[in-house]
Every structure is written in structure tokens, then in C-alpha cells.
Design an enzyme around this catalytic site. Structure first.
Site, mmCIF file in Angstrom:
data_model
loop_
_atom_site.group_PDB
_atom_site.id
_atom_site.type_symbol
_atom_site.label_atom_id
_atom_site.label_comp_id
_atom_site.label_asym_id
_atom_site.label_seq_id
_atom_site.Cartn_x
_atom_site.Cartn_y
_atom_site.Cartn_z
ATOM 1 N N ASP A 11 0.795 -1.248 0.000
ATOM 2 C CA ASP A 11 0.000 0.000 0.000
ATOM 3 C C ASP A 11 0.823 1.292 0.000
ATOM 4 O O ASP A 11 0.471 2.238 0.722
ATOM 5 C CB ASP A 11 -0.952 0.001 1.206
ATOM 6 C CG ASP A 11 -1.887 -1.194 1.232
ATOM 7 O OD1 ASP A 11 -1.780 -2.042 0.338
ATOM 8 O OD2 ASP A 11 -2.706 -1.287 2.156
ATOM 9 N N LYS A 97 -7.041 -4.937 -3.045
ATOM 10 C CA LYS A 97 -7.904 -5.400 -1.952
ATOM 11 C C LYS A 97 -8.839 -4.277 -1.540
ATOM 12 O O LYS A 97 -8.621 -3.115 -1.906
ATOM 13 C CB LYS A 97 -7.062 -5.848 -0.753
ATOM 14 C CG LYS A 97 -6.234 -4.715 -0.135
ATOM 15 C CD LYS A 97 -5.240 -5.267 0.863
ATOM 16 C CE LYS A 97 -4.181 -4.266 1.243
ATOM 17 N NZ LYS A 97 -4.618 -3.238 2.174
ATOM 18 N N CYS A 141 -1.959 -2.519 7.809
ATOM 19 C CA CYS A 141 -1.866 -3.469 6.698
ATOM 20 C C CYS A 141 -0.567 -4.270 6.720
ATOM 21 O O CYS A 141 -0.566 -5.443 6.364
ATOM 22 C CB CYS A 141 -2.058 -2.751 5.375
ATOM 23 S SG CYS A 141 -3.768 -2.207 5.195
#
Ligand code: VGL
Length: 195
Positions: A11, A97, A141
């Protein structure tokens, strides 16, 4: 067992960097470190996988719809793009995601590639049993991805200067690091990788 490694970048998107809607303080500062790691891993022919949050505009992950986060990484927006200084190789596998508006996914193991293969299947296909991990955010994450990886039997090395936390509560990153190492992850500085 011999390690067959991949580099998982989590990310590293505009919205998680300063100026973005859910900025990790100093999140952009890991980009040069990640780029140096990318050079090293390219030499070693280690495959690169980059996950991204890829939310619909209405998601139960967002405050307005019952979640805890401001809107971020909405599909196809500038905020969802990878940081412009990140030198992702053209053969990096992108996994997305957070597309399901009813789910609150953090882990890259909830992400899938353009073919609909999830991260575990992709790693299995490539014969990978060890991950180097970098990205954002240490306390969400990154942590969830690392814990899932360990649970699934992968060895994990977190590149300690190539991750950064949101720190909603002070100390969250440190607690996340403790949890990851207690579960079996190794922490290594990029300098110890020789980059
Ligand atoms: C993340 C908070 C909300 C992350 C994603 O990428 O760590 N953090 N959504």
C-alpha cells in the site's frame, strides 16, 4: 529449507503519504529505501508484488458508512495511485484489496491480481516460501499481512526502515513490531540487506 523469496510492498499509495487523505506521518520517507531494495532485489531476480487498497467510493470501511477511516484509495483516483517516486518494475505483480464494500480488509492476503488469483495462490505458483516486506502502515496493513503470512507458513523478513505506522495511538507501531516478531517475523534494516 532453502529460501525462495519475493518482495512484498504494501500500500505505498498517495493517500497514505503526506498530502493524502489518510497520511502516515513521514510515509513518503520510506520510498527511497524501498527503491534501493528494489534495485538489490532486481539483481537477485527476486519477484516484486505490490498490494494496493482499491476501495469503491461507498465502503463500510469509511466513517460515513459506519467505519473508522476517512475515504481513501478510491479506485482510479490520484489517492489510490502508487507514490509517484516508487520505481516499481514493469513486471511487478499488482494485487488489489478492499473492493468489497461490506468488508474491512487490511491484509494483502485478501488481495488479488487481475486474474482473480489471491496472494497465497500467486506465491504458491511462483514457489515462494519467504517474503521481504515493506510499506504502509506498520500498525495496520503491514502487521495484518505479516501475521497472515506467518500463519500460512511463510518465513517473513520485515525491512524495518522501509515500513512506517499511522500511530492512531502513540506506540502502535512498536506494539505491532513486537507482535510480528513474537509471531516469528525477523526485522532487518535495509543496510543489513546490503542496500
Ligand atoms: C491501512 C488504515 C486503513 C493500511 C488501510 O494500508 O495500513 N490503514 N486502511
Amino acid at each position: 529449507m532453502k529460501h525462495s523469496s519475493a518482495f512484498l510492498i504494501i500500500d505505498l499509495q498517495n493517500d497514505f503519504c503526506p498530502g493524502g487523505s489518510l497520511a502516515v506521518p513521514h510515509g513518503n520517507e520510506i520510498v527511497p529505501v524501498v527503491n534501493r531494495c528494489l534495485e538489490l532485489f532486481a539483481e537477485k531476480k527476486i519477484p516484486v508484488i505490490a498490494s494496493r487498497d482499491w476501495h469503491p467510493a461507498r465502503s463500510s470501511h469509511f466513517r460515513e458508512f459506519g467505519g473508522i477511516w476517512p475515504p481513501h484509495c478510491i479506485q482510479v483516483t490520484h489517492g489510490a495511485k502508487f507514490h509517484p517516486s516508487l520505481h516499481l518494475p514493469s513486471n511487478a505483480v499488482i494485487v488489489s484489496k478492499g473492493m468489497d464494500p461490506e468488508r474491512n480488509d487490511y491484509s494483502a492476503f485478501r488481495a488479488m491480481d487481475a486474474r482473480g488469483m489471491d496472494l497465497e495462490q500467486i506465491l504458491e505458483e511462483k514457489g515462494i516460501n519467504h517474503l521481504y516486506v515493506a510499506g504502509l502502515a506498520t500498525d495496520y496493513c503491514v502487521k495484518e499481512s505479516v501475521l497472515d503470512a506467518l500463519r500460512l507458513g511463510f518465513a517473513v523478513t520485515v525491512i524495518s526502515d522501509a515500513v512506517m505506522g499511522v500511530e492512531l495511538q502513540e506506540g502502535d507501531s512498536q506494539r505491532a513490531t513486537k507482535e510480528m516478531t513474537a509471531t516469528g517475523a525477523k526485522m532487518r534494516s535495509s543496510h543489513d540487506l546490503g542496500v
